[in-house]
Design a protein around this motif. Structure first.
Motif, PDB file in Angstrom:
ATOM      1  N   ALA A 186       9.801  -1.514   1.337  1.00 50.41           N
ATOM      2  CA  ALA A 186      10.383  -1.701   2.700  1.00 50.41           C
ATOM      3  C   ALA A 186      10.048  -0.394   3.637  1.00 50.41           C
ATOM      4  CB  ALA A 186      11.630  -2.288   2.954  1.00 50.41           C
ATOM      5  N   LEU A 187      10.475   0.731   2.897  1.00 50.34           N
ATOM      6  CA  LEU A 187      10.351   1.931   3.606  1.00 50.34           C
ATOM      7  C   LEU A 187       8.886   2.595   4.025  1.00 50.34           C
ATOM      8  CD1 LEU A 187      13.138   3.806   1.842  1.00 50.34           C
ATOM      9  CD2 LEU A 187      13.147   3.477   4.109  1.00 50.34           C
ATOM     10  N   MET A 189       6.675   3.169   1.308  1.00 48.54           N
ATOM     11  CA  MET A 189       6.063   4.071   0.096  1.00 48.54           C
ATOM     12  C   MET A 189       5.041   3.245  -0.635  1.00 48.54           C
ATOM     13  SD  MET A 189      10.045   5.432  -1.162  1.00 48.54           S
ATOM     14  CE  MET A 189       9.292   6.679  -2.441  1.00 48.54           C
ATOM     15  N   GLN A 193       4.046   5.751  -5.544  1.00 52.23           N
ATOM     16  CA  GLN A 193       5.430   6.601  -5.267  1.00 52.23           C
ATOM     17  C   GLN A 193       6.562   5.858  -5.602  1.00 52.23           C
ATOM     18  OE1 GLN A 193       4.499   6.969  -0.657  1.00 52.23           O
ATOM     19  NE2 GLN A 193       4.171   9.020  -0.769  1.00 52.23           N
TER      20      GLN A 193
ATOM     21  N   ASN B  52       7.963  -7.864   7.236  1.00 49.58           N
ATOM     22  CA  ASN B  52       7.498  -6.660   6.657  1.00 49.58           C
ATOM     23  C   ASN B  52       6.720  -6.958   5.364  1.00 49.58           C
ATOM     24  OD1 ASN B  52       9.672  -7.250   5.095  1.00 49.58           O
ATOM     25  ND2 ASN B  52      10.331  -5.096   5.429  1.00 49.58           N
ATOM     26  N   LEU B  54       7.229  -8.219   2.640  1.00 52.20           N
ATOM     27  CA  LEU B  54       7.891  -8.139   1.279  1.00 52.20           C
ATOM     28  C   LEU B  54       7.746  -9.651   0.579  1.00 52.20           C
ATOM     29  CD1 LEU B  54      11.409  -6.676   1.460  1.00 52.20           C
ATOM     30  CD2 LEU B  54       9.193  -5.490   0.764  1.00 52.20           C
ATOM     31  N   ARG B  79      -3.470  -2.275   1.558  1.00 47.57           N
ATOM     32  CA  ARG B  79      -2.251  -1.726   1.063  1.00 47.57           C
ATOM     33  C   ARG B  79      -1.981  -0.716   2.500  1.00 47.57           C
ATOM     34  NH1 ARG B  79       0.786  -3.136  -3.405  1.00 47.57           N
ATOM     35  NH2 ARG B  79      -1.091  -2.518  -4.880  1.00 47.57           N
ATOM     36  N   GLN B  83       1.321  -0.989   4.537  1.00 44.84           N
ATOM     37  CA  GLN B  83       2.606   0.233   4.439  1.00 44.84           C
ATOM     38  C   GLN B  83       2.624   0.794   5.828  1.00 44.84           C
ATOM     39  OE1 GLN B  83       0.828   3.090   1.604  1.00 44.84           O
ATOM     40  NE2 GLN B  83       0.939   1.637   0.031  1.00 44.84           N
ATOM     41  N   ARG B  86       5.112  -1.544   7.365  1.00 45.11           N
ATOM     42  CA  ARG B  86       6.382  -1.554   6.904  1.00 45.11           C
ATOM     43  C   ARG B  86       7.238  -0.541   7.557  1.00 45.11           C
ATOM     44  NH1 ARG B  86       4.794  -2.871   0.833  1.00 45.11           N
ATOM     45  NH2 ARG B  86       5.037  -5.182   0.737  1.00 45.11           N
ATOM     46  N   ARG B  87       6.294   0.544   7.794  1.00 44.22           N
ATOM     47  CA  ARG B  87       6.992   1.918   8.201  1.00 44.22           C
ATOM     48  C   ARG B  87       7.478   1.776   9.777  1.00 44.22           C
ATOM     49  NH1 ARG B  87       2.124   5.569   5.725  1.00 44.22           N
ATOM     50  NH2 ARG B  87       2.666   4.985   3.688  1.00 44.22           N
ATOM     51  N   ALA B 111      11.905   8.638   2.052  1.00 46.67           N
ATOM     52  CA  ALA B 111      10.704   8.360   2.521  1.00 46.67           C
ATOM     53  C   ALA B 111      10.105   9.058   3.661  1.00 46.67           C
ATOM     54  CB  ALA B 111      11.017   7.002   3.539  1.00 46.67           C
ATOM     55  N   ARG B 114       8.038  11.840   1.884  1.00 44.55           N
ATOM     56  CA  ARG B 114       7.214  11.557   1.075  1.00 44.55           C
ATOM     57  C   ARG B 114       5.980  11.201   2.175  1.00 44.55           C
ATOM     58  NH1 ARG B 114       8.037  14.026  -2.804  1.00 44.55           N
ATOM     59  NH2 ARG B 114      10.401  13.988  -2.851  1.00 44.55           N
ATOM     60  N   ILE B 115       6.290  10.502   3.121  1.00 45.21           N
ATOM     61  CA  ILE B 115       5.257   9.809   4.101  1.00 45.21           C
ATOM     62  C   ILE B 115       5.119  10.717   5.370  1.00 45.21           C
ATOM     63  CG2 ILE B 115       4.745   7.819   5.265  1.00 45.21           C
ATOM     64  CD1 ILE B 115       6.658   6.349   3.014  1.00 45.21           C
ATOM     65  N   MET B 163      12.935   6.609   9.147  1.00 44.95           N
ATOM     66  CA  MET B 163      11.331   6.360   9.338  1.00 44.95           C
ATOM     67  C   MET B 163      11.184   6.217  10.771  1.00 44.95           C
ATOM     68  SD  MET B 163       9.656   7.268   6.860  1.00 44.95           S
ATOM     69  CE  MET B 163       7.949   6.672   7.305  1.00 44.95           C
TER      70      MET B 163
END
Lengths: 292, 251
Positions: A186-187, A189, A193, B52, B54, B79, B83, B86-87, B111, B114-115, B163
């Motif tokens: 959800a973040l 990643m 990751q 999002n 999920l 993907r 992604q 989702r951000r 997050a 990493r992102i 984020m």
């Protein structure tokens, strides 16, 4: 003398010998009794050995050479466990993957290497793989697959234990609650990751005790490598015992010496394993307690 | 008024033969606070999780902040798009789902570290200011297990905000909390809505919170938006029979 007070404390008892012994026995702690049992077993064995002409002097001369070879066992084990952890990490990714290729390969891997005897696998790497390579590849590449006994042995042990550890790692990964990967997803990643940063660190904690057990079992199984015919340089205690014991017809002495070396080694690592497990569980309990 | 920040069109979702969402349309403007409620099984959580991705929608289109994704292609084949979407959405879960092996601060920084392209210092400063916003700056070095449920959920809100999302999704954020801890989480959410005018979609049965904070309330029933209106009308006693029955039961 020590029996007397107990007798007074328990009146109206008939005083037989058996009863006195029983009462006396109550005062001896359990672990002392267990230690006595161990002593008796060792004593009987020792008496048997001596009666059969056990050559203590020969053992004294050769035990050191056999014991010194323990470094080979340790080297084999450390290299093999490193390879096995790598294979198990890959294998476990395959086991939890929904990609049919990854899932299929890892399933074949664990099925074959858990479903056939380790000793057969060792000979497959040592003798069968070169034949396959020679039949398939040009000479200059085929020779890459003709390995010395110790290399074939380490690879064989690593693939075999890697297969068992694949299932351990898989269960560790699956034991991490699904919400963890979901929160990371959800973040934003990526799946990689999520696995590296969130799932694996939590799974590692779960699989460490079981991996320690595998390592101890593996240390003993490295003795099989000697059966491939390792040279003196790479001879482990078992191989040394065979070489020296057969030469002098002192197999009993040599093999007992080798067995004691492995026993001592596993005892030491079992001790550390237990300490590690205690520490990990204690850390968790303490955190929980402090939270309240 | 600018274009809606969230646009959901013709959303269907089936799990096998069970159709949970049977065509949901919704447009949300920036700064709106939508409260979604309904019986368990009405599809409200699934609706939120489809936004999002999920859950992968079976049919329909999701658009967030100008980028739309249509249903039909499994997430793993696109993907990057998913992604990115989702951000732009922060999500808060019923069970918090904090990372137990990281400190509170690391949870919030994970997050963006990493992102995002921000420097380590920017990430850290932002994370600390978010923790201060939820009143937990002094817990930055603690591990989640040492926090109460309410504190954990506040950290989870800070983590979702890290984020810099355009929309915040709350999936029953207070349902797993002891009653005395609910108010501290609601206070943080109220603050987000009123002082920071964050766009929010909240699945909750906290009707007091809804009446006070929501700009619109949506009653989900059998996989559809059965009725939606502003809070004043929702509580004026003249709703559709199904809605009224549910409201009477929970209030």
């Amino acid at each position: 003398m020590p029996v007397a007070p107990t007798d007074e404390a328990v009146p109206h008892q008939r005083h037989g010998l058996a009863q006195s012994l029983e009462l006396y026995s109550l005062k001896v702690p359990f672990r002392i009794k267990v230690a006595a049992v161990w002593l008796v077993i060792c004593g009987l064995l020792l008496a048997g050995f001596l009666k059969s002409g056990f050559d203590i002097a020969w053992m004294g001369d050769h035990a050191f050479a056999i014991a010194k070879a323990v470094w080979v066992t340790i080297a084999f084990s450390i290299i093999a466990i490193s390879l096995a952890v790598g294979l198990a990490l890959l294998g476990a990714q395959g086991r939890v993957s929904r990609n049919p290729i990854a899932y299929g390969i890892s399933g074949f891997y664990t099925s074959f290497f858990r479903g056939t005897p380790l000793i057969v696998q060792l000979f497959l790497w040592y003798l069968a793989l070169p034949q396959l390579a020679l039949g398939l590849l040009p000479q200059q590449y085929a020779t890459w697959f003709i390995w010395p006994a110790q290399v074939a042995g380490i690879v064989g042990i690593a693939f075999n234990y890697g297969a068992y550890m694949t299932e351990i790692f898989r269960s560790g990964i699956e034991a991490v609650p699904h919400g963890q990967a979901e929160a990371a997803a959800a973040l934003g990643m990526s799946p990689g990751q999520q696995m590296r940063r969130i799932i694996l660190p939590q799974a590692t904690r779960i699989v460490i005790p079981a991996t320690g057990n595998e390592f101890i079992a593996m240390m003993k199984d490295t003795a099989l490598i000697g059966l491939l015919g390792t040279t003196l340089l790479w001879a482990d205690p078992f191989r040394m015992a065979q070489l020296s014991g057969k030469a002098d017809f002192r197999n009993l002495e040599a093999l007992i010496a080798a067995a004691l070396v492995y026993w001592g080694l596993t005892a030491v690592f079992s001790f550390f394993q237990r300490k590690l497990e205690e520490r990990m569980s204690k850390g968790y309990v303490r955190q929980v307690k402090d939270a309240s | 008024m600018s274009a809606p920040i969230v646009r959901v069109a013709g959303l269907h979702k089936s799990f096998g033969s069970l159709e949970v969402l049977k065509g949901v349309d919704m447009q949300i403007n920036a700064g709106e606070v939508i409260v979604v409620f309904g019986r368990s099984g009405s599809g409200k959580s699934t609706f939120l999780r489809c936004i999002n991705f999920l859950e992968e929608p079976t049919q329909g289109t999701i658009e967030v902040a100008g980028r739309s994704i249509a249903a039909g292609i499994p997430t793993r084949f696109r993907r990057k798009q998913v992604q990115h979407l989702r951000r732009t959405c922060g999500m808060v879960f019923q069970q918090f789902n904090l990372f137990p092996h990281m400190s509170v601060l690391d949870n919030v920084m994970e997050a963006p570290r990493r992102i995002s392209t921000q420097s380590a210092k920017q990430v850290r400063d932002h994370a600390m200011s978010l923790l201060a916003d939820v009143g937990l700056a002094d817990k930055a070095a603690e591990y989640p297990i040492r926090l109460s449920g309410g504190q954990q959920q506040r950290v989870a809100i800070a983590r979702a905000l890290a984020m810099r999302p355009q929309v915040m999704l709350f999936d029953e954020p207070t349902s797993a909390l002891d009653p005395e801890l609910i108010h501290e989480v609601l206070a943080v959410m109220r603050n987000l809505a009123q002082d920071h005018s964050t766009t929010m979609i909240v699945v909750t049965h906290e009707m007091g919170f809804a009446r006070e904070v929501a700009t619109r309330m949506c009653f989900f029933h059998e996989g559809r938006i059965h009725e939606q209106c502003e809070p004043e009308q929702m509580f004026d006693g003249s709703r559709l029979p199904e809605t009224q029955r549910f409201l009477d039961a929970v209030m």
